[in-house]
Design an enzyme around this catalytic site. Structure first.
Site, PDB file in Angstrom:
ATOM      1  N   SER A 307      47.730  44.207 -33.853  1.00 16.02           N
ATOM      2  CA  SER A 307      49.099  44.771 -34.246  1.00 16.02           C
ATOM      3  C   SER A 307      49.753  46.086 -33.143  1.00 16.02           C
ATOM      4  O   SER A 307      50.714  45.368 -32.771  1.00 16.02           O
ATOM      5  CB  SER A 307      47.402  45.644 -34.871  1.00 16.02           C
ATOM      6  N   LYS A 332      49.938  40.705 -37.024  1.00 16.08           N
ATOM      7  CA  LYS A 332      49.980  41.930 -38.056  1.00 16.08           C
ATOM      8  C   LYS A 332      51.183  42.915 -37.667  1.00 16.08           C
ATOM      9  O   LYS A 332      51.428  42.966 -37.132  1.00 16.08           O
ATOM     10  CB  LYS A 332      48.613  42.861 -37.515  1.00 16.08           C
ATOM     11  N   GLN A 336      50.895  51.085 -43.135  1.00 12.39           N
ATOM     12  CA  GLN A 336      50.135  51.059 -43.905  1.00 12.39           C
ATOM     13  C   GLN A 336      50.365  52.731 -43.867  1.00 12.39           C
ATOM     14  O   GLN A 336      50.087  53.852 -43.016  1.00 12.39           O
ATOM     15  CB  GLN A 336      49.163  51.286 -44.140  1.00 12.39           C
TER      16      GLN A 336
END
Length: 483
Positions: A307, A332, A336
């Site tokens: 991430s 990743k 969101q």
């Protein structure tokens, strides 16, 4: 990260809802449609359901409430319906949180927490570790990236949502989590006991290596990480640093704002740091306001770099030309947004709404970022903890013995083989270890010997001389820096 346009504030998460931390930022994107914030122009949430759809849902609930064999919990049924809708999206990062889980989620935003110290995700319905945080109970107990958690304290995680699993994994300081895992390459499940603790909130560690090469390790991107990074960077620069290694191995992510603040000084003005893309394919670039640095920078990565760590690696690689050294990252690449206000009762939905791309436009989701210089760590770095189900003895053959031999080899005790057969030379190596550690010299591995062996291996893993990836990065930087 700065966006222009509407005044809606959205919490955007570039990481998994974790047992420890999550990636969070606040964005205000101009090119993306309003996502349903009350009071914002055009922000009304439209369901798209017909009256017939509403009738079917209401009828189903009515049948359950009035006809089912036993009385039902209304809230449980409603929550199950929401989980069912989100499950059809087949996205592990889109989840519903009831009031208790949402409260836990809010608490995780702070940089202080109690738990095992590992970020987890849901992959094909299985709860998988993204990375244990360095120095955490999870790392000390021997949990690795890509371990699949099967059960916690005897409770199976099969069929559990990510948030439900996290609630079982987390717990107060001092309590035990008996975790059963499946590990790639191990035919039998492995049981590991982790004692929950306060997780170290210090996220930045710096040192000067030989040849005036600085190294800054980032263990997670928390609220104070960019400030600490800048402080340590200045100290290294004041000492005459000629090159910098940024280490984000086993860093599962954190605040996107921290990533931007950390990398921006290294990236020349107007070059891209990261891109965000919506469902229509529209993109918005975050340009740098920095000026660059006069010295080279390289980045250490591995499969536990996820991430926000991948954003850092991608930004420095694409916009600065930094070398990436180590192993391919986790992969990743989705973003969101949380919808707590919209739910109206303290519950929350975290939903995937965007992609993030590297400056060159690469989407790394489920692929990761490959290193420019691939370097594997020694085998004992990935040895599984011993099961301790029984004493290991000569003339036996098992996966436990294989891991024992890998550990002994890593400690330079020469077991003569690593195929899982407990040979006489393996017994001799065990005796040597027992002598060195004031243990009964039996040549057999009981629980006491196993525990001390695992502790010795963890200490060896932390020894810089055994870190082949760091050695490779240091050698590369020494060859690259200006005389």
């Amino acid at each position: 990260m700065t966006f222009k346009g509407r005044t809606v504030i959205a919490f955007v998460l570039l990481g998994m809802f974790a047992s420890s931390i999550m990636t969070l930022t606040i964005v205000n994107p101009s090119i993306f449609a309003a996502v349903g914030r009350p009071g914002a122009e055009g922000a009304e949430v439209k369901s798209g359901l017909t009256q017939k759809d509403y009738n079917k849902i209401a009828t189903t609930y009515g049948l359950i409430e009035n006809k089912f064999l036993t009385e039902v919990d209304r809230e449980k049924i409603v929550n199950g319906a929401i989980n069912g809708m989100l499950a059809t999206l087949d996205d592990p990062f889109t989840v519903y949180m009831d009031q208790k889980e949402a409260q836990q989620f809010d608490e995780n935003i702070s940089s202080s927490f109690q738990g095992i110290g590992a970020e987890v995700t849901s992959e094909d319905g299985r709860i998988m570790i993204v990375a244990p945080i360095k120095g955490s109970p999870a790392e000390k107990a021997g949990l690795h990236a890509n371990d699949v958690i099967l059960s916690v304290n005897g409770e199976s995680l099969e069929g559990q949502t990510l948030n439900q699993a996290i609630m079982k994994i987390r717990g107060p300081k001092g309590t035990q989590a008996k975790i059963e895992i499946a590990r790639p390459g191990s035919p039998e499940p492995i049981q590991i006991i982790v004692v929950r603790d306060d997780i170290d909130v210090e996220t930045v560690y710096a040192e000067m290596l030989e040849g005036q090469i600085g190294k800054i390790e980032i263990r997670q991107f928390a609220s104070n990480t960019s400030k600490r990074f800048k402080e340590e960077l200045k100290l290294l620069e004041d000492q005459g640093m000629k090159g910098l290694i940024i280490d984000v191995r086993n860093d599962p992510g954190g605040l996107l704002t921290a990533v931007v603040e950390i990398v921006e000084p290294f990236i020349p003005k107007d070059k891209a740091i990261v891109q965000i893309e919506n469902r229509k394919g529209e993109k918005e670039v975050t340009p740098s306001k920095g000026s660059g640095k006069p010295y080279p920078v390289s980045v250490l990565i591995n499969k536990g770099s996820a991430s926000a760590s991948e954003i850092l690696a991608g930004a420095l690689h694409d916009s600065v030309g930094s070398k990436l050294i180590g192993e391919t990252t986790f992969g990743k690449g989705t973003v969101q947004v949380t919808f707590e206000e919209e739910m109206g009762d303290g519950s929350n939905i975290k939903m995937t709404v965007y992609k993030w791309l590297t400056p060159n436009g690469t989407w790394i989701h489920k692929k990761g970022i490959a290193p420019d210089l691939a370097v594997e760590q020694p085998a004992f770095f990935k040895a599984a903890p011993l099961s301790k189900k029984e004493t290991l003895k000569p003339d036996t053959n098992s996966e436990d013995v294989k891991n024992l031999q890998i550990m002994l080899q890593g400690l330079a005790l020469n077991p003569d083989r690593t195929d899982g057969y407990y040979s006489q030379q393996t017994a001799t190596a065990v005796k040597a270890f027992q002598r060195l550690n004031d243990l009964p010299v039996t040549g057999e591995v009981d629980t006491e010997t196993a525990n001390k062996l695992e502790k010795a291996v963890l200490a060896a893993i932390r020894e810089p001389k055994n870190d082949l990836q760091l050695k490779a990065a240091l050698q590369y930087m020494q060859q690259t820096v200006k005389p």
